[in-house]
Design a protein around this motif. Structure first.
Motif, mmCIF file in Angstrom:
data_model
loop_
_atom_site.group_PDB
_atom_site.id
_atom_site.type_symbol
_atom_site.label_atom_id
_atom_site.label_comp_id
_atom_site.label_asym_id
_atom_site.label_seq_id
_atom_site.Cartn_x
_atom_site.Cartn_y
_atom_site.Cartn_z
ATOM 1 N N VAL A 107 1.019 -1.253 -0.096
ATOM 2 C CA VAL A 107 -0.283 -0.009 0.192
ATOM 3 C C VAL A 107 0.629 0.919 0.055
ATOM 4 O O VAL A 107 0.774 1.856 -0.892
ATOM 5 C CB VAL A 107 -1.048 0.153 1.611
ATOM 6 N N PHE A 108 2.289 1.472 0.825
ATOM 7 C CA PHE A 108 3.081 2.343 0.962
ATOM 8 C C PHE A 108 4.091 2.731 -0.181
ATOM 9 O O PHE A 108 4.040 3.978 -0.582
ATOM 10 C CB PHE A 108 3.544 2.405 2.124
ATOM 11 N N GLY A 109 4.302 1.625 -0.762
ATOM 12 C CA GLY A 109 4.358 0.787 -1.941
ATOM 13 C C GLY A 109 4.189 1.807 -3.340
ATOM 14 O O GLY A 109 4.411 2.464 -4.177
ATOM 15 N N ALA A 110 2.390 1.620 -3.068
ATOM 16 C CA ALA A 110 1.706 2.319 -4.134
ATOM 17 C C ALA A 110 1.876 3.904 -3.966
ATOM 18 O O ALA A 110 1.860 3.911 -5.232
ATOM 19 C CB ALA A 110 0.167 1.543 -3.829
ATOM 20 N N ILE A 111 1.892 4.164 -2.556
ATOM 21 C CA ILE A 111 1.719 5.374 -2.649
ATOM 22 C C ILE A 111 2.925 6.188 -3.209
ATOM 23 O O ILE A 111 2.554 7.244 -4.124
ATOM 24 C CB ILE A 111 1.344 6.325 -1.900
ATOM 25 N N GLY A 112 4.141 5.426 -2.473
ATOM 26 C CA GLY A 112 5.685 6.423 -3.285
ATOM 27 C C GLY A 112 5.856 6.272 -4.548
ATOM 28 O O GLY A 112 6.325 6.764 -5.423
ATOM 29 N N PHE A 113 5.032 4.937 -5.674
ATOM 30 C CA PHE A 113 5.248 5.178 -6.803
ATOM 31 C C PHE A 113 4.353 6.105 -7.622
ATOM 32 O O PHE A 113 5.147 6.102 -8.618
ATOM 33 C CB PHE A 113 4.654 3.721 -7.319
ATOM 34 N N ALA A 114 3.411 6.438 -6.828
ATOM 35 C CA ALA A 114 2.320 7.523 -7.702
ATOM 36 C C ALA A 114 3.306 8.464 -7.766
ATOM 37 O O ALA A 114 2.901 9.026 -8.694
ATOM 38 C CB ALA A 114 1.108 7.351 -7.462
ATOM 39 N N ASP A 115 3.805 8.652 -6.546
ATOM 40 C CA ASP A 115 4.568 9.717 -6.466
ATOM 41 C C ASP A 115 6.143 9.990 -7.729
ATOM 42 O O ASP A 115 5.877 10.941 -7.641
ATOM 43 C CB ASP A 115 4.908 10.231 -5.295
ATOM 44 N N ASP A 116 6.616 8.925 -7.581
ATOM 45 C CA ASP A 116 8.052 8.669 -8.165
ATOM 46 C C ASP A 116 7.241 8.962 -10.098
ATOM 47 O O ASP A 116 8.063 10.304 -10.345
ATOM 48 C CB ASP A 116 7.815 7.558 -7.801
ATOM 49 N N TYR A 117 6.289 8.424 -9.806
ATOM 50 C CA TYR A 117 5.840 8.596 -11.778
ATOM 51 C C TYR A 117 5.831 9.874 -11.550
ATOM 52 O O TYR A 117 5.477 9.580 -12.608
ATOM 53 C CB TYR A 117 4.349 7.777 -11.596
ATOM 54 N N LEU A 118 5.399 10.465 -10.903
ATOM 55 C CA LEU A 118 4.281 11.967 -11.373
ATOM 56 C C LEU A 118 6.467 12.698 -11.658
ATOM 57 O O LEU A 118 5.722 13.643 -12.523
ATOM 58 C CB LEU A 118 4.078 12.478 -10.177
ATOM 59 N N LYS A 119 6.301 12.445 -10.683
ATOM 60 C CA LYS A 119 7.544 12.921 -10.788
ATOM 61 C C LYS A 119 9.033 13.067 -12.024
ATOM 62 O O LYS A 119 9.181 14.129 -12.794
ATOM 63 C CB LYS A 119 8.789 12.595 -9.896
#
Length: 361
Positions: A107-119
């Motif tokens: 779950v927290f990996g998914a949040i981080g993935f979304a953040d990284d992807y947008l960057k």
């Protein structure tokens, strides 16, 4: 002939029963995740380069970081893959705590993935807004805390253990523990994220803290040890020993590629998930305060940002040359490897102090 046939399978079954031993499964889990990370690391980094998944460097950061531009990021995916693969092979699937930790990482990996992807897609160091990230973390932390506290299959005590004290505890109750757990999870996730700013700076403290939490999990899951050391006995927490071992192996494997000069960064997908996992494991083994002590580096990094922002808004001046704290030392001219190793050493000292609390109790 028939008796020999039966004898063969009896011996075979006895051989496989050895794999049920907790310590052996922990060792094998650590080795498996380590070897998966090492084996796939080169391929994974090359694939990130081909997909142009590279670190975006802040314009206002230290000048020395400009050379890091283009370094592959989102290496946390490899950590989580190795960790979960190993846990699913060597872990006990009937243990609810195992699944809580795995789901927390995802779950927290998914949040981080979304953040990284947008960057990466925006070619900016800004991904999710602070509000979006906080809301996502909060919703996830509340759900995980409710799962932990509402678990009736293997319930955990609701008293907060006070380190370095034999009998002193703070009764929180189910609701109090849920609220406290929320702050521990969100705080730990963000603290590791803030610390992940230099090569290998965050992953080694995570590994060291996991080692200590593994010891606490083993002790609390063993009736004799827990009674002797005055730690609440929770038989199901023994499986966390295997979980910690698997994540330690994945972390050490990642460090092989993340050590200075880094070939890959873990990204938010790694730092947010690792921080949350540390918090959840600490809650399960009832050592939240010791997590605060062992993670002193994470705490210092977080406080440096909070103090810097608060002071600048009031006075328009800065206390630190730059926040988080590791950037302050960079601005003072300290070399990156020296900062990293010294932060590791401080974490090791804090972990040893925390482990000493076992005997002091």
């Amino acid at each position: 002939m028939f008796l020999e046939f039966i004898n063969f399978f009896t011996q075979l079954d006895a051989g496989f029963s050895v794999l049920q031993y907790l310590t052996l499964r922990a060792i094998l889990a650590m080795l498996m995740s380590l070897f998966i990370t090492l084996a796939l690391g080169g391929f994974f980094i090359n694939k990130l380069q081909q997909l142009q998944i590279a670190q975006i460097i802040r314009d206002d950061g230290p000048q020395s970081h400009l050379s890091k531009a283009g370094t592959p990021t989102m290496g946390g995916i490899l950590i989580l893959f190795s960790f979960i693969s190993s846990v699913l092979v060597w872990g006990n699937w009937h243990n609810i705590y195992l699944w809580i930790v795995v789901v927390t990482g995802l779950v927290f990996g998914a949040i981080g993935f979304a953040d990284d992807y947008l960057k990466i897609t925006k070619k900016s160091s800004n991904g999710l807004s602070a509000r979006q990230k906080y809301l996502a973390q909060s919703f996830s932390a509340i759900a995980i805390a409710a799962w932990l506290i509402g678990n009736t299959q293997q319930p955990i005590p609701t008293d907060l253990l006070i380190p370095f004290s034999k009998d002193l505890t703070l009764p929180l109750g189910a609701i109090g523990l849920a609220i406290f757990s929320y702050f521990v999870i969100v705080g730990s996730s963000n603290a590791v994220n803030l610390t992940d700013g230099l090569d290998g700076l965050a992953i080694m403290p995570v590994v060291l803290i996991l080692g200590a939490l593994a010891i606490f999990a083993y002790i609390s899951g063993n009736y004799s040890f827990s009674q002797y050391l005055h730690i609440p006995f929770m038989s199901a927490t023994s499986e966390i020993f295997v979980v910690c071992a698997a994540l330690i192996g994945a972390g050490l494997g990642f460090l092989w590629f993340n050590t200075y000069p880094a070939e890959v960064f873990m990204g938010d997908v790694g730092s947010l998930s690792l921080g949350a996992i540390l918090a959840v494991i600490a809650i399960i083994v009832r050592q939240e305060i010791l997590l605060f002590i062992m993670g002193g580096i994470f705490v210092a990094e977080t406080l440096s940002v909070m103090i810097q922002v608060f002071w600048y808004k009031r006075t328009k001046t800065r206390i630190f040359l730059m926040a988080p704290l590791h950037h302050h030392y960079e601005k003072k001219g300290m070399s990156e490897p020296k900062i990293i190793v010294r932060f590791w050493m401080v974490t090791l000292i804090l972990v040893l102090i925390s482990l000493a609390s076992i005997k002091i109790r």
